[in-house]
Design a protein around this motif. Structure first.
Motif, mmCIF file in Angstrom:
data_model
loop_
_atom_site.group_PDB
_atom_site.id
_atom_site.type_symbol
_atom_site.label_atom_id
_atom_site.label_comp_id
_atom_site.label_asym_id
_atom_site.label_seq_id
_atom_site.Cartn_x
_atom_site.Cartn_y
_atom_site.Cartn_z
ATOM 1 N N ASP A 1 1.078 -1.156 0.035
ATOM 2 C CA ASP A 1 0.025 0.013 -0.055
ATOM 3 C C ASP A 1 0.850 1.385 0.022
ATOM 4 O O ASP A 1 2.039 1.071 0.469
ATOM 5 C CB ASP A 1 -0.833 -0.026 1.078
ATOM 6 N N PHE A 2 0.437 2.404 -0.488
ATOM 7 C CA PHE A 2 1.088 3.647 -0.488
ATOM 8 C C PHE A 2 2.323 3.389 -1.648
ATOM 9 O O PHE A 2 2.381 4.243 -2.579
ATOM 10 C CB PHE A 2 1.626 3.847 0.871
ATOM 11 N N ARG A 3 3.285 2.819 -1.424
ATOM 12 C CA ARG A 3 4.496 2.263 -2.150
ATOM 13 C C ARG A 3 5.160 3.553 -2.798
ATOM 14 O O ARG A 3 4.953 3.690 -4.030
ATOM 15 C CB ARG A 3 3.932 1.059 -3.053
ATOM 16 N N GLU A 4 5.845 4.285 -2.053
ATOM 17 C CA GLU A 4 6.657 5.193 -2.740
ATOM 18 C C GLU A 4 8.132 4.876 -2.787
ATOM 19 O O GLU A 4 8.583 4.343 -1.629
ATOM 20 C CB GLU A 4 6.520 6.554 -2.081
ATOM 21 N N PRO A 5 8.709 5.058 -3.929
ATOM 22 C CA PRO A 5 10.215 4.451 -3.993
ATOM 23 C C PRO A 5 11.215 5.730 -3.337
ATOM 24 O O PRO A 5 10.814 6.668 -3.566
ATOM 25 C CB PRO A 5 10.353 4.815 -5.935
ATOM 26 N N GLU A 6 12.132 4.926 -2.547
ATOM 27 C CA GLU A 6 12.706 5.781 -1.837
ATOM 28 C C GLU A 6 14.002 5.420 -1.555
ATOM 29 O O GLU A 6 14.547 4.335 -0.894
ATOM 30 C CB GLU A 6 12.137 5.954 -0.531
ATOM 31 N N GLY A 7 15.181 5.839 -2.245
ATOM 32 C CA GLY A 7 16.472 5.601 -2.166
ATOM 33 C C GLY A 7 17.018 4.332 -2.720
ATOM 34 O O GLY A 7 16.210 3.126 -3.151
ATOM 35 N N MET A 8 18.196 4.261 -2.924
ATOM 36 C CA MET A 8 19.023 3.151 -3.586
ATOM 37 C C MET A 8 20.325 2.781 -2.850
ATOM 38 O O MET A 8 20.956 3.810 -2.219
ATOM 39 C CB MET A 8 19.364 3.339 -5.177
ATOM 40 N N GLY A 9 20.925 1.850 -3.151
ATOM 41 C CA GLY A 9 22.190 1.165 -2.359
ATOM 42 C C GLY A 9 22.796 0.154 -3.073
ATOM 43 O O GLY A 9 22.090 -0.557 -3.772
ATOM 44 N N ILE A 10 23.828 -0.133 -2.837
ATOM 45 C CA ILE A 10 24.622 -1.342 -3.400
ATOM 46 C C ILE A 10 25.283 -2.228 -2.254
ATOM 47 O O ILE A 10 25.833 -1.833 -1.548
ATOM 48 C CB ILE A 10 25.877 -1.083 -4.208
ATOM 49 N N GLN A 11 24.701 -3.282 -2.231
ATOM 50 C CA GLN A 11 25.120 -4.490 -1.183
ATOM 51 C C GLN A 11 25.894 -5.399 -1.711
ATOM 52 O O GLN A 11 25.836 -5.873 -3.024
ATOM 53 C CB GLN A 11 23.878 -5.170 -0.786
ATOM 54 N N ILE A 12 27.209 -5.787 -1.085
ATOM 55 C CA ILE A 12 27.969 -6.842 -1.777
ATOM 56 C C ILE A 12 27.855 -8.113 -0.815
ATOM 57 O O ILE A 12 27.921 -7.998 0.539
ATOM 58 C CB ILE A 12 29.404 -6.287 -1.404
ATOM 59 N N VAL A 13 27.568 -9.113 -1.420
ATOM 60 C CA VAL A 13 27.328 -10.459 -0.763
ATOM 61 C C VAL A 13 28.268 -11.497 -1.106
ATOM 62 O O VAL A 13 28.125 -11.867 -2.533
ATOM 63 C CB VAL A 13 25.654 -10.774 -0.759
ATOM 64 N N SER A 14 29.076 -11.988 -0.399
ATOM 65 C CA SER A 14 30.101 -12.925 -0.901
ATOM 66 C C SER A 14 30.657 -12.371 -2.089
ATOM 67 O O SER A 14 30.982 -13.294 -3.282
ATOM 68 C CB SER A 14 29.466 -14.405 -1.091
ATOM 69 N N GLY A 15 30.834 -11.263 -2.260
ATOM 70 C CA GLY A 15 31.786 -10.943 -3.309
ATOM 71 C C GLY A 15 30.905 -10.392 -4.726
ATOM 72 O O GLY A 15 31.617 -9.681 -5.581
#
Length: 319
Positions: free
Chosen positions: A278-292
């Protein structure tokens, strides 16, 4: 033995990421092969955290990962009707499953459109906008700041805990993100006429001699800007609005990819991640590194006013 078939560049990239993961590499800068590639924006998204409360009850503005210590840092406008105009923010430290581990308050900093995290031992430094300039309704940063996360602390723009930076003279509406694969800071700013992205080695900023590697323009007409992240030679921008009568599900959330070297738009695709929210507003981005291996993450706010929740989804396919 079957005949040898040359492997495509895409296949080599996928093999490199898979091999790194298979070796069990620890979180940290991604492989050179991965940095050379870019994320496939039409690939499906996977949920990382789903409808989690942050320390304050307002909408998530942006987030970033401490890939060394396994934490997420989120930022939002602080509770209170006057907080947006004053530039007062709440910074929350989360586990990778969305459990609140601590918080800070930042007074007079800006709006929190995007933040960066610099791991340091078992702790982390945050990079944010600061010295917010208010138009009476909202506040936007005019400089960048670096400070260590200390749970329970409240910082003002004059706090001695801050180190401030002005890498682009005269810049307005300043925010930043950090690419964990290259240790570069990407600063979004306006020169008074249009928004731009400037790229600096993080070490050069900290030394007081910023080296501007790239500086490109953001295309116009993308929609309501909601955050960005950089990986290798590319920056990814999130745009869109909350659901409404004029913006029904699945909404108008888009991710756009630019080449940081040339400014060329490489790809643009709609995201339907979390479309049932519900509402669903896009907010922010990021880069996650998992096991390289890297993940391109996007945030979504949901819930009702006074009880907003945060969700994060990610894409992994590299082309």
């Amino acid at each position: 033995m079957p005949p040898h078939v040359p492997m495509s560049r895409r296949g080599l990239l996928k093999l490199g990421v898979a091999a790194t993961a298979a070796l069990g590499a620890t979180a940290g800068p991604a492989s050179a092969a991965g940095v050379d590639g870019r994320f496939q924006l039409t690939a499906p998204s996977t949920s990382l955290i789903w409808k989690k409360p942050l320390y304050d009850e307002t909408v998530l503005q942006s987030f970033a990962f401490d890939n060394q210590n396994g934490h997420i840092y989120t930022i939002q406008v602080r509770n209170g009707a006057a907080s947006d105009a004053a530039g007062n923010l709440c910074l929350t430290k989360l586990s990778l499953t969305g459990t609140v581990l601590g918080h800070m308050y930042l007074t007079g900093f800006g709006h929190g459109v995007q933040i960066g995290v610099e791991p340091s031992g078992t702790s982390a430094y945050l990079w944010t906008e600061t010295d917010g300039v208010s138009d009476g309704q909202t506040s936007r940063g005019s400089r960048l700041a670096r400070f260590r996360f200390v749970s329970g602390q409240t910082l003002t723009t004059s706090s001695s805990a801050l180190t401030k930076y002005t890498p682009v003279a005269g810049a307005q509406n300043t925010t930043c993100a950090i690419d964990p694969s290259t240790e570069r800071l990407i600063m979004r700013y306006t020169d008074g006429s249009s928004f731009r992205y400037a790229v600096f080695p993080l070490a050069s900023l900290k030394s007081g001699s910023p080296e501007r590697l790239h500086d490109i323009a953001q295309p116009s007409g993308l929609g309501t800007f909601q955050g960005y992240a950089a990986y290798g030679n590319y920056v990814y921008m999130l745009t869109g609005n909350a659901y409404s009568e004029t913006n029904p599900a699945p909404g108008n959330t888009y991710i756009t990819c630019l080449d940081l070297r040339t400014g060329a738009q490489v790809q643009r695709a709609q995201s339907v991640a979390g479309k049932s929210l519900d509402f669903r507003e896009p907010e922010g981005m990021g880069i996650q590194i998992v096991s390289g291996a890297p993940r391109l993450c996007l945030g979504l706010a949901s819930g009702v006013a006074g009880a907003r929740l945060a969700s994060i989804f990610y894409k992994t396919e590299i082309v």
